[in-house]
Write a protein that holds these residues in place. Sequence first.
Motif, PDB file in Angstrom:
ATOM      1  N   VAL A   1      -2.518   2.912   7.902  1.00  0.00           N
ATOM      2  CA  VAL A   1      -2.296   3.912   7.262  1.00  0.00           C
ATOM      3  C   VAL A   1      -2.712   5.276   7.679  1.00  0.00           C
ATOM      4  N   SER A   2      -3.813   5.112   8.572  1.00  0.00           N
ATOM      5  CA  SER A   2      -4.514   6.425   9.004  1.00  0.00           C
ATOM      6  C   SER A   2      -3.509   7.494   9.990  1.00  0.00           C
ATOM      7  N   ILE A   3      -2.402   6.850  10.321  1.00  0.00           N
ATOM      8  CA  ILE A   3      -1.585   7.346  11.003  1.00  0.00           C
ATOM      9  C   ILE A   3      -0.832   8.320  10.243  1.00  0.00           C
TER      10      ILE A   3
ATOM     11  N   PHE B   1       0.866  -1.325   0.042  1.00  0.00           N
ATOM     12  CA  PHE B   1       0.041  -0.123   0.066  1.00  0.00           C
ATOM     13  C   PHE B   1       0.882   1.208   0.061  1.00  0.00           C
ATOM     14  N   THR B   2       1.921   1.360   0.815  1.00  0.00           N
ATOM     15  CA  THR B   2       2.673   2.428   0.873  1.00  0.00           C
ATOM     16  C   THR B   2       3.352   2.761  -0.377  1.00  0.00           C
TER      17      THR B   2
ATOM     18  N   ALA C   1      -1.602  12.056   6.860  1.00  0.00           N
ATOM     19  CA  ALA C   1      -1.575  13.719   6.736  1.00  0.00           C
ATOM     20  C   ALA C   1       0.201  13.716   6.268  1.00  0.00           C
ATOM     21  N   ASN C   2       0.851  12.702   6.582  1.00  0.00           N
ATOM     22  CA  ASN C   2       2.301  12.886   6.039  1.00  0.00           C
ATOM     23  C   ASN C   2       2.310  12.591   4.652  1.00  0.00           C
TER      24      ASN C   2
ATOM     25  N   HIS D   1       0.652  20.056   0.463  1.00  0.00           N
ATOM     26  CA  HIS D   1      -0.018  21.309   0.288  1.00  0.00           C
ATOM     27  C   HIS D   1       0.165  22.443   1.154  1.00  0.00           C
ATOM     28  N   PRO D   2       0.169  23.549   0.974  1.00  0.00           N
ATOM     29  CA  PRO D   2       0.183  24.933   1.925  1.00  0.00           C
ATOM     30  C   PRO D   2      -1.123  24.792   2.639  1.00  0.00           C
ATOM     31  N   PRO D   3      -1.175  25.365   3.856  1.00  0.00           N
ATOM     32  CA  PRO D   3      -2.236  25.139   4.776  1.00  0.00           C
ATOM     33  C   PRO D   3      -3.669  25.621   4.074  1.00  0.00           C
TER      34      PRO D   3
END
Length: 228
Positions: A181-183, A80-81, A186-187, A193-195
Amino acid sequence: MVLITQLPCEIIAEILLNLDHLRFLPPALLACRHFYASYKESHGIAASILRRQIAPGLLPYAVAVLEASRLPRRFTFSTFTNSFRSLLDELYDRPARLADRLPVLPMNLMRKMSRTHDVIHAFAIDFATRALDGISARAEKTGNSASGEVALSPSEYFRFCRALYRVELFYTMFWDGPPAVSINKANWFFFRHPPWENEQIGCIHVYLQTRLVEASRDVVEHDVLFGL
């Protein structure tokens, strides 16, 4: 008088190239054997039509969403990764390479991309219209006026569609992945993306929730049995 079936293949191919939408191509090919033969003789007709439908900046996202949907859904965490991170790396670091895959895609996948973009386009216009309606309502309360017509600039339209494509890509990639994967979601995804662009994604999520609630309420109000 020369019949259309007597025109050279090059002229027929040029006519097909000028179709307004990819959905018009299959009926044209089924209408006449000469049309189909001309299409087979000229490569890249479907891809050219689709490139006119999807803006160049959005095309890598459209291909990425398609490729994400084709990746195997049963995998180990490492598989998956590797698969999804590789796709994200290509989308954000080498988008032109994703766009270059378009000409080799079969017709059924191009039509899937076209239908997805139609939905993205409809959502973008609807979201912009709702936002403008909200601004207009607040403006009326303060005694100001606001235009009731949505006229998005190319850059505004691109940002709306890009945010919608990113949401579609996120759910396609992570909706049913391994729990671990949920951990790292975000990474892999949001940190690219910018905020303010992540804020756009959040706004799209809220908008889609609103659309879902409206559709669900409509089903309940009309006493429609879910799934039956």
